[in-house]
Design a protein around this motif. Structure first.
Motif, PDB file in Angstrom:
ATOM      1  N   ASP A  98       0.947  -1.224  -0.048  1.00 48.37           N
ATOM      2  CA  ASP A  98      -0.033   0.056   0.058  1.00 48.37           C
ATOM      3  C   ASP A  98       1.009   1.067  -0.278  1.00 48.37           C
ATOM      4  OD1 ASP A  98      -1.982   2.222   0.510  1.00 48.37           O
ATOM      5  OD2 ASP A  98      -3.040   0.866   1.598  1.00 48.37           O
ATOM      6  N   GLU A 113      -3.867   0.926   7.867  1.00 52.02           N
ATOM      7  CA  GLU A 113      -4.436  -0.447   7.651  1.00 52.02           C
ATOM      8  C   GLU A 113      -4.091  -0.455   5.993  1.00 52.02           C
ATOM      9  OE1 GLU A 113      -5.017  -3.245   9.469  1.00 52.02           O
ATOM     10  OE2 GLU A 113      -5.063  -1.945  11.158  1.00 52.02           O
ATOM     11  N   THR A 115      -4.604  -1.621   2.450  1.00 50.12           N
ATOM     12  CA  THR A 115      -5.659  -1.976   1.531  1.00 50.12           C
ATOM     13  C   THR A 115      -5.569  -2.315   0.312  1.00 50.12           C
ATOM     14  OG1 THR A 115      -6.449   0.317   1.308  1.00 50.12           O
ATOM     15  CG2 THR A 115      -7.515  -0.911   3.236  1.00 50.12           C
ATOM     16  N   ASP A 116      -4.492  -1.526  -0.383  1.00 51.82           N
ATOM     17  CA  ASP A 116      -4.143  -1.391  -1.865  1.00 51.82           C
ATOM     18  C   ASP A 116      -2.954  -2.159  -1.981  1.00 51.82           C
ATOM     19  OD1 ASP A 116      -6.507  -0.087  -2.662  1.00 51.82           O
ATOM     20  OD2 ASP A 116      -5.342   1.801  -2.092  1.00 51.82           O
ATOM     21  N   THR A 173       0.770  -5.243   3.449  1.00 55.91           N
ATOM     22  CA  THR A 173      -0.155  -5.578   2.819  1.00 55.91           C
ATOM     23  C   THR A 173      -1.160  -6.823   3.470  1.00 55.91           C
ATOM     24  OG1 THR A 173      -0.741  -7.304   0.708  1.00 55.91           O
ATOM     25  CG2 THR A 173       1.457  -7.874   2.050  1.00 55.91           C
ATOM     26  N   ASN A 174      -2.426  -6.628   3.216  1.00 57.28           N
ATOM     27  CA  ASN A 174      -3.318  -7.502   3.997  1.00 57.28           C
ATOM     28  C   ASN A 174      -3.451  -8.873   3.298  1.00 57.28           C
ATOM     29  OD1 ASN A 174      -4.541  -7.036   1.506  1.00 57.28           O
ATOM     30  ND2 ASN A 174      -6.426  -5.785   2.387  1.00 57.28           N
ATOM     31  N   GLN A 175      -2.677  -9.183   2.560  1.00 56.00           N
ATOM     32  CA  GLN A 175      -2.429 -10.260   1.775  1.00 56.00           C
ATOM     33  C   GLN A 175      -1.530 -11.434   2.748  1.00 56.00           C
ATOM     34  OE1 GLN A 175      -4.409 -11.334  -0.948  1.00 56.00           O
ATOM     35  NE2 GLN A 175      -5.030  -9.229  -0.366  1.00 56.00           N
TER      36      GLN A 175
END
Length: 288
Positions: A98, A113, A115-116, A173-175
């Motif tokens: 992000d 947080e 998101t991208d 990253t949220n991954q």
């Protein structure tokens, strides 16, 4: 703009911080040159390997695999605290993340947080893989955590950064979920304490356990920190335990901490059983 360190410079700053370093293979020239930019440098990303065993973990991070060629980081931090350098250039470790997180790292302010996935982290961060299964149960020995602290502090010191420039992969990253099993908030506090001393000098341990972060408790951790917290809650008359307390976070821990939040006189919305920083600091959990 911060330019990447030369291999000699990277080696020197790590050793000056007291890091035990092994130069692995052709680490000085082993990189992903030609597959994207390397720099400007803005920070450090901490990972876990999801593997066990030092030799096999180092080999995996050096060689990579068919879908993701190596190097997969700049250094591998073994459980005994030894750091195996495997690259000094671009490495396949951070991937896409992000841009707002990168902006926060550069400004050294609280992280949003993620998101991208719109920014190439491999160009902007040093990455260190720590040997751990990443299941929340595999332990993080004190020697390994000390090495993470020293490696991060060494790079921050070299560039004049604070610990706000050190993030976990899951904060990029949220991954991703790494590193799992310790708090990046607590690690950044450790790094900042080290940066307040001269390179390589011992750092006085805090009298009380630093706040591990909200995420630590929401992950249902198993840790001596949980036991120490529970004992303090019992001492304060805030016990909902039928037995224990023990190292595994349970509903009884949450209920006991809720009693502590209520004892502090906090509003109901702040009495959910999950420790906040102010509430944690007030409990004064002994350092473990």
């Amino acid at each position: 703009m911060a330019t990447p360190m030369t291999p000699d410079r990277l080696l020197d700053v790590l050793r000056a911080e007291g890091v035990r370093v092994v130069e692995y293979g052709s680490w000085r020239t082993h990189d992903r040159a030609g597959h994207g930019a390397w720099g400007p440098i803005n920070g450090v990303v901490i990972h876990h390997t999801v593997s066990s065993g030092t030799e096999s973990s180092v080999e995996l991070c050096y060689d990579g695999y068919a879908e993701l060629p190596g190097p997969l980081c700049h250094g591998v931090i073994a459980k005994d605290g030894t750091v195996y350098l495997i690259s000094a250039g671009r490495a396949n470790h951070a991937g896409a993340g992000d841009a707002d997180v990168l902006a926060a790292v550069i400004a050294e302010r609280p992280l949003p947080e993620p998101t991208d996935m719109n920014t190439d982290g491999n160009a902007r961060f040093y990455g260190f893989e720590c040997v751990n299964l990443g299941n929340g149960a595999d332990p993080w020995p004190a020697e390994q955590l000390d090495a993470i602290e020293r490696v991060s502090a060494a790079i921050c010191r070299a560039y004049g950064w604070s610990a706000a420039s050190v993030i976990g992969h899951k904060e990029w990253t949220n991954q991703k979920s790494d590193p799992r099993g310790f708090s990046m908030t607590t690690m950044r506090e450790r790094i900042d304490r080290r940066l307040a001393t001269k390179p390589g000098k011992p750092v006085a341990a805090p009298e009380h356990e630093p706040f591990p972060g909200v995420e630590f408790f929401r992950s249902y951790p198993r840790s001596p920190i949980v036991t120490a917290m529970g004992r303090r809650l019992v001492e304060e008359g805030c016990s909902a335990y039928a037995s224990g307390p023990g190292p595994q976070w349970t509903p009884a821990d949450a209920q006991s901490f809720r009693l502590w939040q209520q004892k502090l006189g906090d509003a109901p919305r702040f009495c959910d059983g999950i420790p906040g920083r102010r509430q944690w600091d007030a409990l004064k959990v002994p350092k473990v």
